[in-house]
Design a protein around this motif. Structure first.
Motif, PDB file in Angstrom:
ATOM      1  N   LEU A  55       6.806  -2.016  -4.573  1.00  0.00           N
ATOM      2  CA  LEU A  55       6.967  -1.191  -3.377  1.00  0.00           C
ATOM      3  C   LEU A  55       6.438  -1.900  -2.137  1.00  0.00           C
ATOM      4  O   LEU A  55       7.090  -1.926  -1.089  1.00  0.00           O
ATOM      5  N   PHE A  56       5.256  -2.499  -2.251  1.00  0.00           N
ATOM      6  CA  PHE A  56       4.679  -3.197  -1.102  1.00  0.00           C
ATOM      7  C   PHE A  56       5.506  -4.427  -0.725  1.00  0.00           C
ATOM      8  O   PHE A  56       5.644  -4.751   0.451  1.00  0.00           O
ATOM      9  N   VAL A  57       6.057  -5.110  -1.730  1.00  0.00           N
ATOM     10  CA  VAL A  57       6.916  -6.256  -1.432  1.00  0.00           C
ATOM     11  C   VAL A  57       8.171  -5.788  -0.704  1.00  0.00           C
ATOM     12  O   VAL A  57       8.627  -6.434   0.243  1.00  0.00           O
ATOM     13  N   ALA A  90      -8.937   1.598   2.316  1.00  0.00           N
ATOM     14  CA  ALA A  90      -7.757   1.416   1.468  1.00  0.00           C
ATOM     15  C   ALA A  90      -8.043   1.529  -0.023  1.00  0.00           C
ATOM     16  O   ALA A  90      -7.241   2.109  -0.764  1.00  0.00           O
ATOM     17  N   LEU A  91      -9.164   1.002  -0.487  1.00  0.00           N
ATOM     18  CA  LEU A  91      -9.393   0.945  -1.934  1.00  0.00           C
ATOM     19  C   LEU A  91      -9.592   2.320  -2.569  1.00  0.00           C
ATOM     20  O   LEU A  91      -8.991   2.599  -3.615  1.00  0.00           O
ATOM     21  N   PRO A  92     -10.425   3.200  -2.011  1.00  0.00           N
ATOM     22  CA  PRO A  92     -10.607   4.503  -2.673  1.00  0.00           C
ATOM     23  C   PRO A  92      -9.315   5.304  -2.808  1.00  0.00           C
ATOM     24  O   PRO A  92      -9.049   5.883  -3.860  1.00  0.00           O
ATOM     25  N   VAL A  93      -8.503   5.332  -1.743  1.00  0.00           N
ATOM     26  CA  VAL A  93      -7.267   6.107  -1.840  1.00  0.00           C
ATOM     27  C   VAL A  93      -6.289   5.447  -2.799  1.00  0.00           C
ATOM     28  O   VAL A  93      -5.494   6.132  -3.467  1.00  0.00           O
ATOM     29  N   SER A  94      -6.335   4.128  -2.908  1.00  0.00           N
ATOM     30  CA  SER A  94      -5.456   3.437  -3.854  1.00  0.00           C
ATOM     31  C   SER A  94      -5.843   3.766  -5.285  1.00  0.00           C
ATOM     32  O   SER A  94      -4.978   4.006  -6.139  1.00  0.00           O
ATOM     33  N   TYR A 108       0.041   8.985  -1.571  1.00  0.00           N
ATOM     34  CA  TYR A 108      -1.350   8.754  -1.196  1.00  0.00           C
ATOM     35  C   TYR A 108      -1.600   7.288  -0.846  1.00  0.00           C
ATOM     36  O   TYR A 108      -2.708   6.938  -0.416  1.00  0.00           O
ATOM     37  N   LEU A 109      -0.595   6.435  -1.036  1.00  0.00           N
ATOM     38  CA  LEU A 109      -0.728   5.028  -0.657  1.00  0.00           C
ATOM     39  C   LEU A 109      -0.458   4.814   0.837  1.00  0.00           C
ATOM     40  O   LEU A 109      -0.598   3.695   1.318  1.00  0.00           O
ATOM     41  N   THR A 113      -0.911   1.475   3.180  1.00  0.00           N
ATOM     42  CA  THR A 113       0.219   0.861   3.876  1.00  0.00           C
ATOM     43  C   THR A 113      -0.095   0.657   5.353  1.00  0.00           C
ATOM     44  O   THR A 113       0.233  -0.388   5.933  1.00  0.00           O
ATOM     45  N   TRP A 114      -0.743   1.643   5.954  1.00  0.00           N
ATOM     46  CA  TRP A 114      -1.137   1.505   7.362  1.00  0.00           C
ATOM     47  C   TRP A 114      -2.139   0.359   7.526  1.00  0.00           C
ATOM     48  O   TRP A 114      -2.066  -0.398   8.504  1.00  0.00           O
ATOM     49  N   MET A 115      -3.070   0.256   6.588  1.00  0.00           N
ATOM     50  CA  MET A 115      -4.063  -0.808   6.706  1.00  0.00           C
ATOM     51  C   MET A 115      -3.421  -2.177   6.545  1.00  0.00           C
ATOM     52  O   MET A 115      -3.820  -3.147   7.200  1.00  0.00           O
ATOM     53  N   LEU A 116      -2.416  -2.281   5.675  1.00  0.00           N
ATOM     54  CA  LEU A 116      -1.696  -3.546   5.536  1.00  0.00           C
ATOM     55  C   LEU A 116      -1.054  -3.962   6.858  1.00  0.00           C
ATOM     56  O   LEU A 116      -0.979  -5.150   7.173  1.00  0.00           O
ATOM     57  N   ALA A 117      -0.589  -2.978   7.623  1.00  0.00           N
ATOM     58  CA  ALA A 117       0.001  -3.299   8.925  1.00  0.00           C
ATOM     59  C   ALA A 117      -1.034  -3.929   9.856  1.00  0.00           C
ATOM     60  O   ALA A 117      -0.730  -4.872  10.600  1.00  0.00           O
TER      61      ALA A 117
END
Length: 287
Positions: A55-57, A90-94, A108-109, A113-117
């Motif tokens: 999904l992230f890719v 990012a880690l706790p919600v992941s 919940y990801l 996703t926002w943090m990756l931006a």
């Protein structure tokens, strides 16, 4: 509690029916969802993890993820407070999304996703600072090349994926509602279960109002929600003149079969097929 009906009004779409403080605490504490916590098996979690990697890719592309990793590394070296903040975000919600045993837990990801931006933006900044030194040139173009390439890639991905993501031509819910309205008679009981059909009917009744305008007195029941005591109480308060509505599906059918039209949005294993006759997108119950 006042908004849920404690002030004398009664919104029909009323999750948890928290018109009392006990119900409000049930809603706020997430009591309905606790059983989904840590309900994921290890093989299922690994499968889900692999799916999320894909999904992230798909969202950022492999190159975009590499640049985002570069951005996180830059924060690690130069802005540790941002590194700590982003990881604590990012880690706790992941992890929560990983162990939360529902089919739609990937929503919940979104914080990750926002943090990756932000990591991606940091990576582009790092690349614009690194490239001129690597090329050993005083020209300004290497500073802007990463951002220009990222913009071009974003536009290309948008153009390629927009036809598949745009919902402007998705009229499935509207078509279903129109077909159901053509079938439903006044004073009917319509029993739904799945989200798609339920929400389409709810919108037709209490959003646009067209369903109730065509078939006044229609009672809408979601049989899956009978598992909650608050829902049975809500139905009893919404439809006080409908016998059995607050007592469960079996009692509802027994009390109204033969006196009111009853429709189902889907076939149920608990009802013999001989008692369900297809009518448009619905099934009419015949005792």
């Amino acid at each position: 509690p006042r908004a849920a009906g404690g002030d004398g009004s009664l919104p029909p779409v009323n999750w948890g029916y928290p018109d009392q403080w006990r119900g409000l605490w049930w809603l706020m504490s997430g009591a309905a969802y606790r059983r989904y916590m840590a309900g994921m098996t290890v093989p299922a979690a690994l499968t889900r993890l692999a799916g999320w990697a894909r999904l992230f890719v798909q969202q950022y592309s492999a190159v975009g993820l590499l640049v985002a990793g570069w951005g996180l590394a830059a924060w690690d070296r130069h802005r540790p407070e941002l590194r700590n903040f982003s990881l604590l975000w990012a880690l706790p919600v992941s992890v929560y999304a990983l162990v939360y045993a529902t089919y739609d837990s990937q929503v919940y990801l979104l914080p990750a996703t926002w943090m990756l931006a932000l990591w991606l933006a940091s990576g582009l900044t790092a690349a614009s600072l690194w490239l001129p030194g690597k090329l050993k040139t005083a020209s300004a173009w290497p500073r802007y090349a990463p951002a220009a390439l990222a913009l071009a890639a974003a536009l290309a991905l948008t153009a390629a994926r927009l036809p598949f993501l745009s919902l402007q031509h998705d009229d499935e819910a509207r078509a279903y509602l129109a077909a159901a309205i053509a079938v439903i008679e006044p004073d009917s009981i319509v029993v739904s279960g799945a989200d798609a059909e339920t929400f389409a009917l709810w919108y037709g009744a209490w959003g646009s109002g067209e369903l109730l305008a065509h078939a006044p007195g229609t009672v809408l029941v979601n049989y899956a929600l009978y598992q909650f005591t608050w829902y049975a109480r809500l139905l009893g308060d919404l439809y006080p003149s409908t016998p059995g509505v607050a007592d469960g599906l079996t009692q509802l059918l027994a009390a109204n079969a033969g006196t009111r039209p009853i429709y189902f949005t889907e076939e149920l294993d608990t009802i013999a097929p001989a008692h369900l006759q297809p009518v448009g997108p619905l099934w009419r119950y015949t005792p």
